[in-house]
Design an enzyme around this catalytic site. Structure first.
Site, PDB file in Angstrom:
ATOM      1  N   HIS A 206       0.940  -1.149  -0.104  1.00 52.54           N
ATOM      2  CA  HIS A 206       0.018   0.035   0.119  1.00 52.54           C
ATOM      3  C   HIS A 206       0.824   1.305  -0.042  1.00 52.54           C
ATOM      4  CE1 HIS A 206      -3.310   2.527   0.591  1.00 52.54           C
ATOM      5  NE2 HIS A 206      -3.085   3.065   1.879  1.00 52.54           N
TER       6      HIS A 206
ATOM      7  N   ASP B  58      -2.532   9.046   3.846  1.00 51.27           N
ATOM      8  CA  ASP B  58      -3.058   7.667   3.581  1.00 51.27           C
ATOM      9  C   ASP B  58      -4.258   7.878   2.979  1.00 51.27           C
ATOM     10  OD1 ASP B  58      -3.739   4.794   3.560  1.00 51.27           O
ATOM     11  OD2 ASP B  58      -4.317   4.795   5.482  1.00 51.27           O
TER      12      ASP B  58
ATOM     13  N   CYS C  40      -3.890   3.258  -4.849  1.00 45.85           N
ATOM     14  CA  CYS C  40      -3.438   4.564  -3.653  1.00 45.85           C
ATOM     15  C   CYS C  40      -2.273   5.111  -4.162  1.00 45.85           C
ATOM     16  CB  CYS C  40      -2.906   3.223  -2.730  1.00 45.85           C
ATOM     17  SG  CYS C  40      -1.875   1.716  -3.260  1.00 45.85           S
TER      18      CYS C  40
END
Length: 204
Positions: free
Chosen positions: A53, A70, A121
């Site tokens: 991620h 994030d 992401c």
């Protein structure tokens, strides 16, 4: 699955990010020069694993602010539980924490802009860093770049009624990169195939 380091670096060049240090695995050494604005994209896993991620970090020396983005908006506990990753390690390794007063402001994303099964992401990290490049005093929100996407409380990540928001966010992210990155335009189909909204389900 998701964006490769080469892809992210190529798009970052197109976006002309200020002192973009590059892409790193979880061993990112931190920001070593406290006097210079800089940013980076960091993976939660070791490089040899292929990655899990992407997160974005940025440092604004004028206000002594450390930004931690994030796309899922996970809490500290969730980051440690899901990815065995603690952003505090980044601070401890950075020169910004080595100064005599160690006084800084931490601004961390708390909402989800990425769908639960999306592999975009890295692209959302680029969107955030593009906002940081243009609006270093308020890159998380209330600027024309990040206002392209809508945040959702993280505890609602899997709720059915917010999934259309995540779809719209991903389309907005693609559209932004298509406008500002020649690399994205040249490789649009491959990038979108590897990052689409349900990519994680394809891998199960």
């Amino acid at each position: 699955m998701g964006s490769t380091e080469d892809e992210l670096r190529a798009m970052a060049r197109d976006l002309q990010l200020p002192r973009f240090l590059g892409t790193f695995d979880k061993s990112f050494p931190g920001f070593l020069q406290e006097s210079q604005r800089c940013c980076a994209i960091v993976n939660t896993a070791a490089r040899h694993t292929g990655g899990r991620h992407w997160l974005a970090v940025a440092w604004e020396p004028a206000s002594r602010t450390f930004y931690f983005f994030d796309p899922f908006g996970f809490s500290d506990r969730e980051l440690a539980q899901v990815y065995d990753f603690e952003y505090q390690r980044l601070l401890r390794k950075s020169a910004i924490q080595s100064t005599p007063d160690r006084c800084l402001t931490l601004v961390k994303s708390t909402q989800s802009v990425q769908g639960p099964h999306s592999a975009a992401c890295g692209l959302f990290c680029l969107l955030f860093l593009a906002a940081f490049a243009r609006y270093p005093d308020s890159p998380m929100a209330y600027n024309p770049v990040m206002d392209l996407v809508e945040g959702v409380d993280n505890e609602r990540l899997f709720d059915a009624d917010v999934q259309p928001i995540f779809r719209a966010n991903q389309e907005a992210c693609y559209a932004f990169l298509a406008r500002h990155s020649a690399y994205f335009r040249a490789h649009r189909h491959a990038i979108m195939e590897q990052t689409h909204l349900h990519k994680a389900l394809d891998m199960q």
